[in-house]
Each structure stands twice: as C-alpha cells, then as structure tokens.
Design a protein around this motif. Structure first.
Motif, short mmCIF file in Angstrom:
data_model
loop_
_atom_site.label_atom_id
_atom_site.label_comp_id
_atom_site.label_asym_id
_atom_site.label_seq_id
_atom_site.Cartn_x
_atom_site.Cartn_y
_atom_site.Cartn_z
N ALA A 35 0.86 -1.20 0.00
CA ALA A 35 0.00 0.00 0.00
C ALA A 35 0.89 1.24 0.00
O ALA A 35 1.08 1.90 1.02
N LEU A 36 1.44 1.55 -1.17
CA LEU A 36 2.35 2.69 -1.31
C LEU A 36 1.69 3.98 -0.85
O LEU A 36 0.55 4.26 -1.20
N GLY A 37 2.41 4.77 -0.07
CA GLY A 37 1.91 6.05 0.40
C GLY A 37 1.08 5.98 1.67
O GLY A 37 0.83 6.98 2.31
N CYS A 38 0.65 4.78 2.02
CA CYS A 38 -0.17 4.61 3.22
C CYS A 38 0.76 4.34 4.41
O CYS A 38 1.92 4.05 4.25
N GLY A 39 0.25 4.43 5.59
CA GLY A 39 1.10 4.23 6.77
C GLY A 39 1.94 5.47 7.01
O GLY A 39 1.41 6.56 7.24
N GLU B 291 1.00 -9.62 -14.28
CA GLU B 291 0.13 -9.91 -13.14
C GLU B 291 0.54 -8.98 -12.01
O GLU B 291 1.67 -9.04 -11.53
N ILE B 292 -0.37 -8.12 -11.59
CA ILE B 292 -0.10 -7.12 -10.56
C ILE B 292 -0.90 -7.49 -9.33
O ILE B 292 -2.13 -7.55 -9.37
N ARG B 293 -0.21 -7.74 -8.23
CA ARG B 293 -0.87 -8.09 -6.97
C ARG B 293 -0.72 -6.93 -6.00
O ARG B 293 0.39 -6.60 -5.59
N LEU B 294 -1.84 -6.30 -5.65
CA LEU B 294 -1.84 -5.19 -4.71
C LEU B 294 -2.17 -5.71 -3.31
O LEU B 294 -3.09 -6.50 -3.15
N TYR B 295 -1.42 -5.25 -2.33
CA TYR B 295 -1.63 -5.62 -0.94
C TYR B 295 -2.09 -4.40 -0.16
O TYR B 295 -1.26 -3.61 0.32
N PRO B 296 -3.42 -4.20 -0.04
CA PRO B 296 -3.93 -3.05 0.71
C PRO B 296 -3.54 -3.16 2.19
O PRO B 296 -3.22 -4.24 2.67
N PRO B 297 -3.58 -2.04 2.90
CA PRO B 297 -3.23 -2.10 4.32
C PRO B 297 -4.24 -2.94 5.10
O PRO B 297 -5.41 -3.01 4.74
N VAL B 298 -3.73 -3.55 6.14
CA VAL B 298 -4.60 -4.34 7.03
C VAL B 298 -5.14 -3.40 8.09
O VAL B 298 -4.37 -2.66 8.73
N PRO B 299 -6.47 -3.37 8.28
CA PRO B 299 -7.04 -2.48 9.30
C PRO B 299 -6.48 -2.79 10.69
O PRO B 299 -6.24 -3.94 11.02
#
Length: 91
Positions: free
Chosen positions: A52-56, A81-89
C-alpha cells in the motif's frame, strides 16, 4: 491483470516485490509510480507484488492511493500480473 491480495507480501510468488520509495529518496516527496512502470517494461517483468504505497508512514489512505496505483499501472495489466496488498485495518 490487477488483483487485491491479503497476507504477507514477502510470500508472494512473483518475479518482483515492490518496496516503497519515492523520486527524491526522502519520505513525503512523492511516489515513484511512473518509474515503476518504466522498470517493469524495461526488464520485461511478468508479475509484481505491491504494498500500500503512500499509506502508513506516507500519511495517505488506501481510498486515495488504491485508485491512483490502479490507474497508473493499468497499461501494464494486459501483460503483467499485478498483486496489490492493501493495508490491514488496525484492531
């Protein structure tokens, strides 16, 4: 193809793992998404895992960054193939 995944990005079975970096080398100076696209094209990378680029520490939300990341990487989606890993709440 762009997929949202969960779990440990370091366990992703991809050619490349993306590390958060920007165009200046210090926090808060922008995300190097165009450079990422250029690198993937230059080296013929077929699969990547992206945090999650830019997050955190960057202070942005996934609601802001998710669409920007997707829009920027969309030109690659037909061949990579692009795998995005969103932040974990937080709990």
């Amino acid at each position: 193809m762009i997929l949202e995944k969960s779990g440990n990005l370091l366990d992703a079975d991809t050619e490349a793992l993306v590390n958060a970096v920007n165009t200046v080398g210090v926090m808060g100076k922008g995300i190097a998404l165009p450079a990422l696209v250029e690198t993937v094209e230059r080296y013929g990378i077929q699969s990547i895992a992206i945090p999650a680029l830019g997050c955190g520490h960057g202070g942005l939300t996934w609601e802001e960054m998710g669409p920007l990341i997707r829009t920027t990487l969309e030109p690659l989606a037909a061949t990579v193939e692009i795998r995005l890993y969103p932040p974990v709440p937080s709990r």
